[in-house]
Scaffold this motif. Structure first.
Motif, PDB file in Angstrom:
ATOM      1  N   UNK A 218       0.841  -1.200   0.000  1.00  0.00           N
ATOM      2  CA  UNK A 218       0.000   0.000   0.000  1.00  0.00           C
ATOM      3  C   UNK A 218       0.878   1.252   0.000  1.00  0.00           C
ATOM      4  N   UNK A 219       1.926   1.191   0.803  1.00  0.00           N
ATOM      5  CA  UNK A 219       2.841   2.322   0.874  1.00  0.00           C
ATOM      6  C   UNK A 219       3.517   2.579  -0.459  1.00  0.00           C
ATOM      7  N   UNK A 220       3.873   1.483  -1.143  1.00  0.00           N
ATOM      8  CA  UNK A 220       4.524   1.638  -2.453  1.00  0.00           C
ATOM      9  C   UNK A 220       3.556   2.233  -3.459  1.00  0.00           C
ATOM     10  N   UNK A 221       2.273   1.837  -3.355  1.00  0.00           N
ATOM     11  CA  UNK A 221       1.267   2.392  -4.274  1.00  0.00           C
ATOM     12  C   UNK A 221       1.184   3.905  -4.083  1.00  0.00           C
ATOM     13  N   UNK A 222       1.170   4.316  -2.810  1.00  0.00           N
ATOM     14  CA  UNK A 222       1.070   5.748  -2.526  1.00  0.00           C
ATOM     15  C   UNK A 222       2.271   6.490  -3.117  1.00  0.00           C
ATOM     16  N   UNK A 223       3.472   5.938  -2.912  1.00  0.00           N
ATOM     17  CA  UNK A 223       4.677   6.589  -3.439  1.00  0.00           C
ATOM     18  C   UNK A 223       4.617   6.679  -4.968  1.00  0.00           C
ATOM     19  N   UNK A 224       4.116   5.617  -5.590  1.00  0.00           N
ATOM     20  CA  UNK A 224       4.033   5.595  -7.062  1.00  0.00           C
ATOM     21  C   UNK A 224       3.038   6.631  -7.567  1.00  0.00           C
ATOM     22  N   UNK A 225       2.120   7.049  -6.672  1.00  0.00           N
ATOM     23  CA  UNK A 225       1.117   8.048  -7.076  1.00  0.00           C
ATOM     24  C   UNK A 225       1.567   9.462  -6.710  1.00  0.00           C
ATOM     25  N   UNK A 226       2.808   9.597  -6.245  1.00  0.00           N
ATOM     26  CA  UNK A 226       3.359  10.921  -5.951  1.00  0.00           C
ATOM     27  C   UNK A 226       4.298  11.299  -7.095  1.00  0.00           C
ATOM     28  N   UNK A 227       3.825  12.088  -8.060  1.00  0.00           N
ATOM     29  CA  UNK A 227       4.686  12.458  -9.197  1.00  0.00           C
ATOM     30  C   UNK A 227       6.064  12.967  -8.775  1.00  0.00           C
ATOM     31  N   UNK A 228       6.120  13.764  -7.695  1.00  0.00           N
ATOM     32  CA  UNK A 228       7.404  14.310  -7.280  1.00  0.00           C
ATOM     33  C   UNK A 228       8.353  13.205  -6.806  1.00  0.00           C
ATOM     34  N   UNK A 229       7.801  12.231  -6.060  1.00  0.00           N
ATOM     35  CA  UNK A 229       8.635  11.126  -5.580  1.00  0.00           C
ATOM     36  C   UNK A 229       9.145  10.299  -6.762  1.00  0.00           C
ATOM     37  N   UNK A 230       8.297  10.162  -7.778  1.00  0.00           N
ATOM     38  CA  UNK A 230       8.695   9.414  -8.980  1.00  0.00           C
ATOM     39  C   UNK A 230       9.769  10.213  -9.720  1.00  0.00           C
ATOM     40  N   UNK A 231       9.569  11.533  -9.784  1.00  0.00           N
ATOM     41  CA  UNK A 231      10.523  12.410 -10.483  1.00  0.00           C
ATOM     42  C   UNK A 231      11.942  12.253  -9.951  1.00  0.00           C
ATOM     43  N   UNK A 232      12.076  12.206  -8.617  1.00  0.00           N
ATOM     44  CA  UNK A 232      13.433  12.113  -8.070  1.00  0.00           C
ATOM     45  C   UNK A 232      13.856  10.664  -7.791  1.00  0.00           C
ATOM     46  N   UNK A 233      12.981   9.707  -8.160  1.00  0.00           N
ATOM     47  CA  UNK A 233      13.359   8.295  -8.032  1.00  0.00           C
ATOM     48  C   UNK A 233      13.347   7.712  -6.639  1.00  0.00           C
ATOM     49  N   UNK A 234      12.512   8.256  -5.749  1.00  0.00           N
ATOM     50  CA  UNK A 234      12.430   7.727  -4.385  1.00  0.00           C
ATOM     51  C   UNK A 234      11.913   6.291  -4.386  1.00  0.00           C
TER      52      UNK A 234
END
Lengths: 152, 152, 152, 152
Positions: A17-33
């Motif tokens: 669930x936590x990974x899904x949330x991170x994947x839905x954060x464009x900014x987190x995806x942008x910097x590769x978190x």
């Protein structure tokens, strides 16, 4: 700033669930978190160090270090409270320039009340040899999202 | 986290020097940050709100809001001290989700000593109509860069 | 840490109510704190500097400076929210040793929401000539007292 | 706010030196603070809970809790740095009203650099049965006293 609906019950469910949330954060995806670990009240967030997250001296930009702390704190508090949350505030002390291959933020809920959790986080930088050095310490408040805004 | 060499004397020089520093911060370039104003002890930093800086609910990610505060605080303190500096620490209170067209961080040095400046910053979000709403308040310490590391 | 029931409506009532609360705080009475001004969202608290509030170098003890900031922040937030509150958290930056005849903490609510207020405070030291010098800056969160605990 | 000269070498010397400093702080004496333990980088400070340190609801005044955190942080940082220091800043999160017989602040230096230490502290309240409950968490910066002012 918010990590809602991390209210799953099984460990696997909490993590995915936590990974899904991170994947839905464009900014987190942008910097590769990357979410390396997540259990109720504890989180480990990684940010691979690439040129795009640096400042003018080649160190990781303080804003990225504070992002990592902010997000890890929110995950730790959100999973501890088990309901939609928002980061109310946090403070961070930078102690060493972040130079290495990977930024690692480890956060945990130190106090969990009915409506808020106080969490702490340490941000380390890992070098190619696998050694870790502390580069920042943070402490903040994660609060339940006001009902009004939690409708989705 | 650092805004070195912003030691120019004329207002124009301070501002252009500040823009040069921002242009040399890959992360600031990545998210499109703009230095709108910079005078000794005062800074206004903008971040146009694009999809890439949002979190899962469409708000600007808290990490970007903290980046804006961190960077604006550093510019305010760096120009106040007139020598290479580093952000030692800061705290931020988020008061409203950032929804709008532009993030605006205004910071100023409230106290300037021989070796550090204590600065405050307010982060606003501007909507298309030009209206502004406060979304975060920050306060932090900007310190002279230790001699050892200030050699460049 | 709490300043409840400062929900009076007239300016005079707010001020006298605030003084009543201070008079009921044994610790504030112990160190001689005085409420100099109180309006919804704004507070000025004084602490006459006597030997008993000093540390080993003759400066006012940092703990007294933080008490003054904490209490002023709570009054500002409590009168802004108009209901029983509690100080959730605050941060303080000390910028100058407090040497003088009177400690003066001025706080105001910078943001007032439905359940919390974010307030800022500056603590000055006044010398015998009436001059004032900034000795600390604080920022914190004042929240409504959870219903459960507000029964008295 | 300052804990200078805690630069003794033997454990016993560090502890007795720390007690001397506390005994020379009129404010610490006023509220009855006791140094329970002190080793380089670690401190445990107690404050017996008496009526005079309470606020209007009978809880220990937040200002006393922040004093305990401030002083414990300073001792931890001062003994870690081994030279005269000053508390630059700290933040504190109150998580529970302090009700009990004794306030206990435990602080440690989490990072020790050449000119500053970043320390953390937890403040507990002990009840008559000996049980302890966390009532506040703090984090702050302890810095070497500027040379100019360290002459005494």
């Amino acid at each position: 700033m918010t990590a809602d609906d991390i209210d799953a019950t099984s460990p696997e469910a909490v993590f995915s669930r936590g990974r899904d949330v991170l994947a839905r954060q464009p900014f987190s995806v942008l910097i590769g978190a990357e979410l390396a670990a997540l259990t109720p009240g504890q989180c480990e967030l990684h940010v691979p160090i690439t040129d795009q997250i640096r400042q003018q001296h080649g160190f990781v930009h303080g804003g990225v270090v504070s992002y990592a702390a902010d997000n890890a704190l929110t995950y730790a508090g959100g999973t501890a409270l088990g309901r939609p949350v928002i980061t109310s505030e946090f403070k961070i002390n930078y102690v060493r320039p972040a130079v290495g291959s990977r930024l690692i933020a480890r956060a945990r809920a130190e106090y969990v009340g009915r409506t808020q959790a106080v969490c702490r986080c340490e941000v380390f930088v890992r070098d190619d040899a696998g050694g870790e050095k502390l580069c920042a310490l943070a402490q903040g408040t994660i609060a339940l999202l006001p009902q009004r805004s939690s409708k989705r």
